[in-house]
Design a protein around this motif. Structure first.
Motif, PDB file in Angstrom:
ATOM      1  N   GLU A  57     -12.978  -5.322   3.605  1.00 43.80           N
ATOM      2  CA  GLU A  57     -12.489  -6.632   3.180  1.00 43.80           C
ATOM      3  C   GLU A  57     -11.947  -6.582   1.750  1.00 43.80           C
ATOM      4  O   GLU A  57     -10.973  -7.268   1.420  1.00 43.80           O
ATOM      5  N   LYS A  58     -12.564  -5.759   0.924  1.00 45.54           N
ATOM      6  CA  LYS A  58     -12.060  -5.591  -0.446  1.00 45.54           C
ATOM      7  C   LYS A  58     -10.660  -4.977  -0.436  1.00 45.54           C
ATOM      8  O   LYS A  58      -9.777  -5.370  -1.205  1.00 45.54           O
ATOM      9  N   ILE A  59     -10.487  -3.980   0.460  1.00 47.57           N
ATOM     10  CA  ILE A  59      -9.175  -3.332   0.572  1.00 47.57           C
ATOM     11  C   ILE A  59      -8.133  -4.339   1.052  1.00 47.57           C
ATOM     12  O   ILE A  59      -6.997  -4.358   0.554  1.00 47.57           O
ATOM     13  N   ARG A  60      -8.509  -5.191   2.004  1.00 45.46           N
ATOM     14  CA  ARG A  60      -7.576  -6.184   2.521  1.00 45.46           C
ATOM     15  C   ARG A  60      -7.100  -7.144   1.427  1.00 45.46           C
ATOM     16  O   ARG A  60      -5.967  -7.634   1.460  1.00 45.46           O
ATOM     17  N   LYS A  61      -7.981  -7.402   0.482  1.00 45.77           N
ATOM     18  CA  LYS A  61      -7.661  -8.364  -0.577  1.00 45.77           C
ATOM     19  C   LYS A  61      -6.951  -7.724  -1.771  1.00 45.77           C
ATOM     20  O   LYS A  61      -6.604  -8.406  -2.734  1.00 45.77           O
ATOM     21  N   MET A  62      -6.719  -6.406  -1.666  1.00 44.61           N
ATOM     22  CA  MET A  62      -6.038  -5.712  -2.779  1.00 44.61           C
ATOM     23  C   MET A  62      -4.650  -6.309  -3.027  1.00 44.61           C
ATOM     24  O   MET A  62      -3.927  -6.626  -2.094  1.00 44.61           O
ATOM     25  N   THR A  63      -4.289  -6.409  -4.290  1.00 50.86           N
ATOM     26  CA  THR A  63      -2.930  -6.845  -4.646  1.00 50.86           C
ATOM     27  C   THR A  63      -2.029  -5.661  -4.957  1.00 50.86           C
ATOM     28  O   THR A  63      -0.811  -5.805  -5.009  1.00 50.86           O
ATOM     29  N   ASP A  64      -2.671  -4.500  -5.100  1.00 54.43           N
ATOM     30  CA  ASP A  64      -1.901  -3.277  -5.343  1.00 54.43           C
ATOM     31  C   ASP A  64      -1.422  -2.745  -3.991  1.00 54.43           C
ATOM     32  O   ASP A  64      -2.192  -2.143  -3.219  1.00 54.43           O
ATOM     33  N   GLU A  65      -0.150  -2.963  -3.701  1.00 49.63           N
ATOM     34  CA  GLU A  65       0.395  -2.595  -2.387  1.00 49.63           C
ATOM     35  C   GLU A  65       0.320  -1.093  -2.129  1.00 49.63           C
ATOM     36  O   GLU A  65       0.067  -0.656  -1.000  1.00 49.63           O
ATOM     37  N   LYS A  66       0.525  -0.304  -3.171  1.00 49.80           N
ATOM     38  CA  LYS A  66       0.502   1.145  -3.019  1.00 49.80           C
ATOM     39  C   LYS A  66      -0.876   1.624  -2.577  1.00 49.80           C
ATOM     40  O   LYS A  66      -1.000   2.428  -1.643  1.00 49.80           O
ATOM     41  N   LYS A  67      -1.926   1.125  -3.234  1.00 52.81           N
ATOM     42  CA  LYS A  67      -3.297   1.538  -2.892  1.00 52.81           C
ATOM     43  C   LYS A  67      -3.673   1.040  -1.494  1.00 52.81           C
ATOM     44  O   LYS A  67      -4.364   1.737  -0.742  1.00 52.81           O
ATOM     45  N   LEU A  95       3.517  -4.740   6.269  1.00 48.17           N
ATOM     46  CA  LEU A  95       4.916  -4.575   6.695  1.00 48.17           C
ATOM     47  C   LEU A  95       5.878  -5.642   6.155  1.00 48.17           C
ATOM     48  O   LEU A  95       6.992  -5.287   5.733  1.00 48.17           O
ATOM     49  N   PRO A  96       5.504  -6.914   6.148  1.00 52.91           N
ATOM     50  CA  PRO A  96       6.446  -7.893   5.577  1.00 52.91           C
ATOM     51  C   PRO A  96       6.755  -7.624   4.105  1.00 52.91           C
ATOM     52  O   PRO A  96       7.852  -7.920   3.625  1.00 52.91           O
ATOM     53  N   ILE A  97       5.773  -7.022   3.402  1.00 52.58           N
ATOM     54  CA  ILE A  97       5.941  -6.741   1.971  1.00 52.58           C
ATOM     55  C   ILE A  97       6.721  -5.449   1.759  1.00 52.58           C
ATOM     56  O   ILE A  97       7.438  -5.285   0.773  1.00 52.58           O
ATOM     57  N   LEU A  98       6.591  -4.508   2.718  1.00 52.90           N
ATOM     58  CA  LEU A  98       7.198  -3.181   2.557  1.00 52.90           C
ATOM     59  C   LEU A  98       8.663  -3.110   2.975  1.00 52.90           C
ATOM     60  O   LEU A  98       9.284  -2.050   2.857  1.00 52.90           O
ATOM     61  N   THR A  99       9.196  -4.210   3.486  1.00 45.46           N
ATOM     62  CA  THR A  99      10.592  -4.210   3.944  1.00 45.46           C
ATOM     63  C   THR A  99      11.538  -3.710   2.837  1.00 45.46           C
ATOM     64  O   THR A  99      11.506  -4.210   1.715  1.00 45.46           O
TER      65      THR A  99
END
Length: 297
Positions: free
Chosen positions: A24-34, A59-63
């Motif tokens: 859940e912590k990973i899901r809430k990450m704001t660092d897209e790369k991590k 995916l919507p962010i990585l476009t």
């Protein structure tokens, strides 16, 4: 012993809770790369459920980024590994449409078709999905004749055709089992068997099909109106002759011979009656003509 088991359950619960908390912590990450790197790690560890959730969010962010291609490809594989074959088919197709120049393009097209193969229903169910899978796989071979997946694809098509063959075999047998000497059903049985023989000339079921065709036609002759019986008995005789020509040592020979013998006798009996009836009519016409000629004199 009880305390030990209780302690182990507690440890297992704590580890599970911790893992869920970390995820859940990973899901809430704001660092897209991590977050992307975490998704890839989950994928490579075989934790496809977690990887899929993260890729879907990313995916919507990585476009338009360098990571979009791999994320889209991995997401499709997540669906595949989790048994969501229809979704996998959709995602592999979307990948191929979006990344036509990708090094994974051919594999994605293949996996799109392979997902349909995996989603093909059991032979006793509706086989429209199986037909779609065959068409997709055949299309792949046609478009990529030199593909490294060619041989495997050919084998997949063969296995799916066996499924269709079994379905057709069971369908033809079902007509006979449920006919109860119903004329329409018996006609359908003969037609279905004929279609099976044309569609699957090398089938292991063809010997039995050849016998069942004799049986269905014989039952049809017995059930039909008298004016059509002779013709239908003669058809049963032809089907018997086709059976013994192709399978002279058939396991169904004795059963078929009984049907053949009756069909011959009935054909001859009806032919005799028809000849006698025709002779009687001809005689009656002749007598009528003589009487008419005498009256004119």
């Amino acid at each position: 012993m009880y305390r030990t088991n209780k302690f182990l359950l507690f440890i297992l619960f704590a580890v599970t809770l911790s893992a869920c908390s970390n995820f859940e912590k990973i899901r809430k990450m704001t660092d897209e790369k991590k977050k992307y790197e975490a998704a890839v790690r989950f994928f490579k560890k075989g934790q496809y459920d977690k990887a899929s959730i993260l890729f879907e969010e990313l995916l919507p962010i990585l476009t338009g980024t360098d990571q979009q291609e791999v994320a889209t490809f991995y997401q499709a594989y997540c669906d595949y590994h989790m048994g969501s074959y229809e979704t996998a088919n959709f995602h592999f197709k979307r990948f191929a449409e979006t990344f036509a120049r990708s090094e994974y393009y051919e594999e994605a097209v293949y996996m799109s078709a392979y997902s349909l193969y995996k989603n093909s229903p059991d032979f006793n169910l509706d086989q429209s999905g199986t037909i779609t899978a065959i068409n997709e796989l055949q299309s792949f071979i046609n478009n990529y004749p030199d593909s490294k997946f060619r041989d495997e694809t050919s084998e997949l098509i063969k296995s799916l055709r066996v499924k269709l063959e079994k379905k057709a075999y069971e369908k033809a047998k079902l007509y006979i089992k449920t006919s109860s000497f119903n004329i329409a059903t018996l006609k359908s049985a003969v037609i279905e068997i004929g279609n099976f023989q044309k569609e699957y000339p090398d089938s292991e079921f063809n010997e039995e099909m050849a016998f069942l065709k004799v049986q269905a036609q014989y039952n049809l002759a017995q059930s039909t109106i008298e004016s059509k019986q002779r013709e239908r008995y003669e058809e049963a005789v032809k089907y018997y002759e086709a059976l013994i020509d192709k399978y002279p040592q058939s396991a169904f020979l004795k059963k078929a011979e009984k049907l053949y013998d009756v069909s011959i006798k009935e054909s001859e009996r009806i032919a005799k009656l028809e000849a006698e009836y025709k002779a009687a009519r001809d005689k009656e016409k002749s007598n009528t003509a003589k009487v008419g000629a005498a009256d004119k004199q």
